[in-house]
Design a protein around this motif. Sequence first.
Motif, PDB file in Angstrom:
ATOM      1  N   ARG A  72       0.923  -1.200  -0.114  1.00 21.93           N
ATOM      2  CA  ARG A  72       0.050  -0.193   0.121  1.00 21.93           C
ATOM      3  C   ARG A  72       0.755   1.190  -0.036  1.00 21.93           C
ATOM      4  NH1 ARG A  72      -5.198  -0.186   3.722  1.00 21.93           N
ATOM      5  NH2 ARG A  72      -6.286  -1.987   2.451  1.00 21.93           N
TER       6      ARG A  72
ATOM      7  N   ILE B  18     -10.439  10.689   3.311  1.00 17.34           N
ATOM      8  CA  ILE B  18     -11.064  11.493   2.399  1.00 17.34           C
ATOM      9  C   ILE B  18     -12.608  11.464   2.780  1.00 17.34           C
ATOM     10  CG2 ILE B  18     -11.613  11.351   0.108  1.00 17.34           C
ATOM     11  CD1 ILE B  18      -9.177  10.138  -0.430  1.00 17.34           C
ATOM     12  N   ARG B  19     -12.945  10.512   3.202  1.00 13.05           N
ATOM     13  CA  ARG B  19     -14.567  10.492   3.725  1.00 13.05           C
ATOM     14  C   ARG B  19     -14.738  11.426   5.002  1.00 13.05           C
ATOM     15  NH1 ARG B  19     -15.625   5.178   5.646  1.00 13.05           N
ATOM     16  NH2 ARG B  19     -15.057   4.486   3.536  1.00 13.05           N
ATOM     17  N   THR B  20     -13.623  11.457   5.984  1.00 14.48           N
ATOM     18  CA  THR B  20     -13.923  12.523   6.917  1.00 14.48           C
ATOM     19  C   THR B  20     -13.657  13.806   6.648  1.00 14.48           C
ATOM     20  OG1 THR B  20     -12.947  10.600   8.420  1.00 14.48           O
ATOM     21  CG2 THR B  20     -12.819  12.931   9.412  1.00 14.48           C
TER      22      THR B  20
ATOM     23  N   PHE C  30      -3.505  10.592   1.895  1.00  8.84           N
ATOM     24  CA  PHE C  30      -4.748  10.608   1.223  1.00  8.84           C
ATOM     25  C   PHE C  30      -5.195   9.421   0.576  1.00  8.84           C
ATOM     26  CE2 PHE C  30      -3.472  15.171   1.674  1.00  8.84           C
ATOM     27  CZ  PHE C  30      -4.202  15.493   2.374  1.00  8.84           C
ATOM     28  N   SER C  31      -4.285   8.584   0.469  1.00 13.38           N
ATOM     29  CA  SER C  31      -4.610   7.214  -0.204  1.00 13.38           C
ATOM     30  C   SER C  31      -5.786   6.543   0.885  1.00 13.38           C
ATOM     31  CB  SER C  31      -3.587   6.153  -0.231  1.00 13.38           C
ATOM     32  OG  SER C  31      -3.159   5.775   1.062  1.00 13.38           O
ATOM     33  N   SER C  32      -6.030   6.706   1.916  1.00 14.94           N
ATOM     34  CA  SER C  32      -6.828   6.066   2.560  1.00 14.94           C
ATOM     35  C   SER C  32      -8.209   6.562   2.491  1.00 14.94           C
ATOM     36  CB  SER C  32      -6.853   6.475   4.180  1.00 14.94           C
ATOM     37  OG  SER C  32      -7.673   5.781   4.979  1.00 14.94           O
ATOM     38  N   THR C  33      -9.417   5.872   2.173  1.00 14.39           N
ATOM     39  CA  THR C  33     -10.560   6.435   2.026  1.00 14.39           C
ATOM     40  C   THR C  33     -11.297   6.971   3.046  1.00 14.39           C
ATOM     41  OG1 THR C  33     -11.482   4.252   2.145  1.00 14.39           O
ATOM     42  CG2 THR C  33     -10.969   4.895   0.028  1.00 14.39           C
ATOM     43  N   ALA C  34     -10.788   6.474   4.076  1.00 13.26           N
ATOM     44  CA  ALA C  34     -11.521   6.738   5.518  1.00 13.26           C
ATOM     45  C   ALA C  34     -11.302   8.361   5.731  1.00 13.26           C
ATOM     46  CB  ALA C  34     -10.893   6.019   6.760  1.00 13.26           C
TER      47      ALA C  34
END
Length: 122
Positions: A62, A73-75, A67-71
């Motif tokens: 990974r 970005i969602r937050t 910013f690769s984590s979707t969590a």
Amino acid sequence: MRYDIKPRYYDPVKEEIEQRTSRIKRELAEQGILNSENEDSLENFSSGIRGSFSQYRGIKPREASVFSSTAIIRTLLFLGMILMAFGYIYIGPDIFTYLLYLGLLVAGVYFFFRLKNRSKDE
């Protein structure tokens, strides 16, 4: 007295599987490969599929980017929507213009540092 009917179910696939396994066990017993000791061990045999895919070395690691984590970005999107809602209540429709400028400023700083890091690598 109650009327109690016990339905009988016919599953042709299950019956075919049982016939094939019994036929294969008979053939193995005739060849001497299968005896009563091995028969029990074959029933408890499980394929080693669990964990086999995780040991595959071809999976890419990974990215370490925040910013690769979707969590994340969602937050950030959720906080932006909350900020827009409260800003609209307290400031009015001008908040969208201010947030647009703020978003462009943040995007500009992000891309500036991203391009700066690329120029160092080359």
